[in-house]
Design an enzyme around this catalytic site. Structure first.
Site, PDB file in Angstrom:
ATOM      1  CG  HIS A 183      -1.791   1.164   1.413  1.00  0.00           C
ATOM      2  ND1 HIS A 183      -2.496   1.738   0.374  1.00  0.00           N
ATOM      3  CD2 HIS A 183      -2.099   1.891   2.516  1.00  0.00           C
ATOM      4  CE1 HIS A 183      -3.193   2.771   0.840  1.00  0.00           C
ATOM      5  NE2 HIS A 183      -2.973   2.880   2.126  1.00  0.00           N
TER       6      HIS A 183
ATOM      7  CD  GLU B  56     -35.187  -7.641   3.321  1.00  0.00           C
ATOM      8  OE1 GLU B  56     -34.690  -7.601   2.184  1.00  0.00           O
ATOM      9  OE2 GLU B  56     -35.834  -8.615   3.747  1.00  0.00           O
TER      10      GLU B  56
ATOM     11  CD  GLU C 162     -32.346 -10.766   1.649  1.00  0.00           C
ATOM     12  OE1 GLU C 162     -32.284 -10.786   0.402  1.00  0.00           O
ATOM     13  OE2 GLU C 162     -33.391 -10.594   2.285  1.00  0.00           O
TER      14      GLU C 162
HETATM   15  P1  NAD Z   1      -1.711  -6.600  10.039  1.00  0.00           P
HETATM   16  O1  NAD Z   1      -2.095  -5.616  11.070  1.00  0.00           O
HETATM   17  O2  NAD Z   1      -2.637  -7.717   9.736  1.00  0.00           O
HETATM   18  O3  NAD Z   1      -0.315  -7.302  10.401  1.00  0.00           O
HETATM   19  C1  NAD Z   1       0.752  -6.605  10.894  1.00  0.00           C
HETATM   20  C2  NAD Z   1       1.936  -7.505  11.221  1.00  0.00           C
HETATM   21  O4  NAD Z   1       2.988  -6.656  11.651  1.00  0.00           O
HETATM   22  C3  NAD Z   1       1.682  -8.490  12.349  1.00  0.00           C
HETATM   23  O5  NAD Z   1       2.391  -9.672  12.073  1.00  0.00           O
HETATM   24  C4  NAD Z   1       2.317  -7.809  13.554  1.00  0.00           C
HETATM   25  O6  NAD Z   1       2.781  -8.748  14.495  1.00  0.00           O
HETATM   26  C5  NAD Z   1       3.481  -7.098  12.910  1.00  0.00           C
HETATM   27  N1  NAD Z   1       3.901  -5.926  13.655  1.00  0.00           N
HETATM   28  C6  NAD Z   1       3.134  -5.008  14.287  1.00  0.00           C
HETATM   29  N2  NAD Z   1       3.916  -4.073  14.869  1.00  0.00           N
HETATM   30  C7  NAD Z   1       5.195  -4.418  14.589  1.00  0.00           C
HETATM   31  C8  NAD Z   1       6.455  -3.852  14.891  1.00  0.00           C
HETATM   32  N3  NAD Z   1       6.546  -2.738  15.630  1.00  0.00           N
HETATM   33  N4  NAD Z   1       7.575  -4.472  14.413  1.00  0.00           N
HETATM   34  C9  NAD Z   1       7.507  -5.596  13.683  1.00  0.00           C
HETATM   35  N5  NAD Z   1       6.330  -6.183  13.366  1.00  0.00           N
HETATM   36  C10 NAD Z   1       5.206  -5.601  13.818  1.00  0.00           C
HETATM   37  O7  NAD Z   1      -1.338  -5.769   8.724  1.00  0.00           O
HETATM   38  P2  NAD Z   1      -2.000  -5.909   7.274  1.00  0.00           P
HETATM   39  O8  NAD Z   1      -3.441  -5.568   7.327  1.00  0.00           O
HETATM   40  O9  NAD Z   1      -1.551  -7.209   6.679  1.00  0.00           O
HETATM   41  O10 NAD Z   1      -1.290  -4.692   6.511  1.00  0.00           O
HETATM   42  C11 NAD Z   1       0.042  -4.778   6.020  1.00  0.00           C
HETATM   43  C12 NAD Z   1       0.172  -3.892   4.801  1.00  0.00           C
HETATM   44  O11 NAD Z   1      -0.635  -4.419   3.744  1.00  0.00           O
HETATM   45  C13 NAD Z   1      -0.321  -2.463   5.000  1.00  0.00           C
HETATM   46  O12 NAD Z   1       0.512  -1.624   4.241  1.00  0.00           O
HETATM   47  C14 NAD Z   1      -1.723  -2.478   4.424  1.00  0.00           C
HETATM   48  O13 NAD Z   1      -2.176  -1.221   3.963  1.00  0.00           O
HETATM   49  C15 NAD Z   1      -1.497  -3.423   3.251  1.00  0.00           C
HETATM   50  N6  NAD Z   1      -2.722  -4.053   2.752  1.00  0.00           N
HETATM   51  C16 NAD Z   1      -3.501  -4.759   3.600  1.00  0.00           C
HETATM   52  C17 NAD Z   1      -4.615  -5.415   3.118  1.00  0.00           C
HETATM   53  C18 NAD Z   1      -5.419  -6.313   4.038  1.00  0.00           C
HETATM   54  O14 NAD Z   1      -6.102  -7.157   3.523  1.00  0.00           O
HETATM   55  N7  NAD Z   1      -5.345  -6.220   5.350  1.00  0.00           N
HETATM   56  C19 NAD Z   1      -4.959  -5.329   1.755  1.00  0.00           C
HETATM   57  C20 NAD Z   1      -4.117  -4.620   0.882  1.00  0.00           C
HETATM   58  C21 NAD Z   1      -2.987  -3.992   1.403  1.00  0.00           C
HETATM   59 MG    MG Z   2      -6.462  -0.047   2.387  1.00  0.00          MG
HETATM   60 MG    MG Z   3     -35.492  -9.298   0.258  1.00  0.00          MG
END
Ligand code: NAD
Ligand code: MG
Ligand code: MG
Ligand code: MG
Ligand code: MG
Ligand code: MG
Length: 339
Positions: free
Chosen positions: A108, A227, A231
């Protein structure tokens, strides 16, 4: 549209003899690490000492190192930490361990686009942003397909950044669906807008407003929940499969007529004006600044809002109704306030 890349357009061999550090093992981290490994890529997971994800990654069979060591020994360093902690972890453990020619990758664009992280000029800076939640990135891959993704190149020191970023996208399965080029700016602004105005903020407020309207008019909350919330998935699944056309084919003609004449009475010019304001706050950096400040102040308002939503009538009704839905996974039915 710029070119869409598919399986045959991309050479995974670019990652032969390269090591990928996946920093973070949360929603995206576990999916990238496992998909890359299944694609034959050498992966090391980087986590801080006290990380709750450590055991999970080790139980899944990964070598887990400190963020600094994982960075040092890898060719590609993918930051899959929460956007709000990336800057601090980058400054403490990544920046001084970067070598010439490495690739720094993001899922991201937030931290690059809003200038929170400024990488040195001797690394490639790229993004692979799956257009779906991490748990789907893994489950869809396991079922043989892939979640589509966007990719972007912010800095191309090696002149090979495009081959590298596309190979990474192939490794996590994204080329099985399609990978489209974007910029850090476009991905960041559209991603934030989508989740705020439509996917998360827009949809949940729409559901809550519908629920409230019915309950205030004296209808049973359980009926209103079915609703307006339950759904929603069924209708959205139809849109996902075949667009509005398939949804309208499947619903009754009565529902389709109501869709045409009443949708516009609810989503009016004032809603679109609100969307424009939301977009402006994303473009001018106001949203990012507010969210960073919120984190610096311990997320007090954020946690208060989370708690308030948890206690709302629609949430309570939902928790009790979902208990009866035997087709749902037990862990998915109830999500703790702080999950
Ligand atoms: P998350 O919150 O699910 O996971 C974060 C991870 O980082 C965990 O393993 C946690 O233990 C670790 N962590 C937290 N603080 C830490 C620190 N100080 N030092 C080292 N590790 C640490 O994160 P996410 O939702 O997977 O997001 C990660 C990236 O992916 C972001 O840039 C987000 O915008 C992007 N993104 C996420 C999604 C999604 O589905 N969640 C979709 C597209 C892009
Ligand atoms: Mg996002
Ligand atoms: Mg209906
Ligand atoms: Mg998104
Ligand atoms: Mg129909
Ligand atoms: Mg969350």
């Amino acid at each position: 549209m710029k070119k869409m890349y598919h399986e045959n357009d991309v050479n995974l061999g670019v990652l032969n003899n390269k090591k990928v550090a996946v920093l973070g093992y949360g929603s995206q981290g576990h999916a990238h690490a496992q998909n890359l490994r299944d694609s034959g890529v050498d992966v090391v997971v980087g986590l801080h000492e006290g990380s709750k994800s450590r055991n999970k990654a080790m139980n899944d069979g990964f070598k887990v190192k400190s963020v600094a060591d994982a960075t040092k020994e890898s060719d590609i360093v993918m930051l899959l930490l929460p956007d709000t902690v990336q800057k601090q972890v980058y400054e403490e453990s990544v920046r001084d361990n970067l070598r010439e020619g490495q690739t720094l990758a993001f899922a991201h664009g937030f931290n690059i686009h809003y200038n929170r992280i400024t990488p040195p000029d001797f690394v490639d800076v790229v993004m692979v942003a799956p257009k779906g939640p991490g748990h789907l990135v893994r489950s869809v891959f396991k079922s043989g397909s892939g979640v589509p993704a966007l990719f972007a190149i912010e800095q191309d020191y090696t002149q090979n950044a495009k081959d590298t970023v596309l190979a990474y996208a192939k490794g996590i399965g994204a080329t099985r669906a399609g990978v489209l080029e974007t910029t850090f700016k476009e991905e960041t602004e559209t991603d934030l807008f989508g989740e705020q105005a439509v996917l998360c903020g827009g949809v949940s407020e729409l559901i809550k407003s519908g629920f409230r309207t019915l309950v205030d008019a004296g209808y049973q909350p359980e009926v209103a929940y079915f609703e307006c919330l339950h759904e929603m998935k069924l209708v959205v699944d139809l849109m996902y499969e075949g667009g509005f056309e398939r949804m309208r084919y499947s619903i009754s003609d009565t529902a389709e007529y109501g869709d045409y004449v009443s949708g516009k009475r609810v989503i009016t010019e004032s809603v679109r004006n609100g969307m424009k304001e939301v977009l402006e706050d994303i473009q001018n950096g106001n949203f990012a600044e507010k969210w960073i400040k919120e984190n610096e102040n311990g997320c007090k308002n954020f946690l208060e809002m989370r708690n308030k939503e948890y206690e709302m009538e629609i949430s309570k009704v939902g928790r009790s109704l979902r208990n009866m839905m035997t087709f749902l996974n037990d862990e998915d039915k109830v999500c703790a306030k702080n999950c």
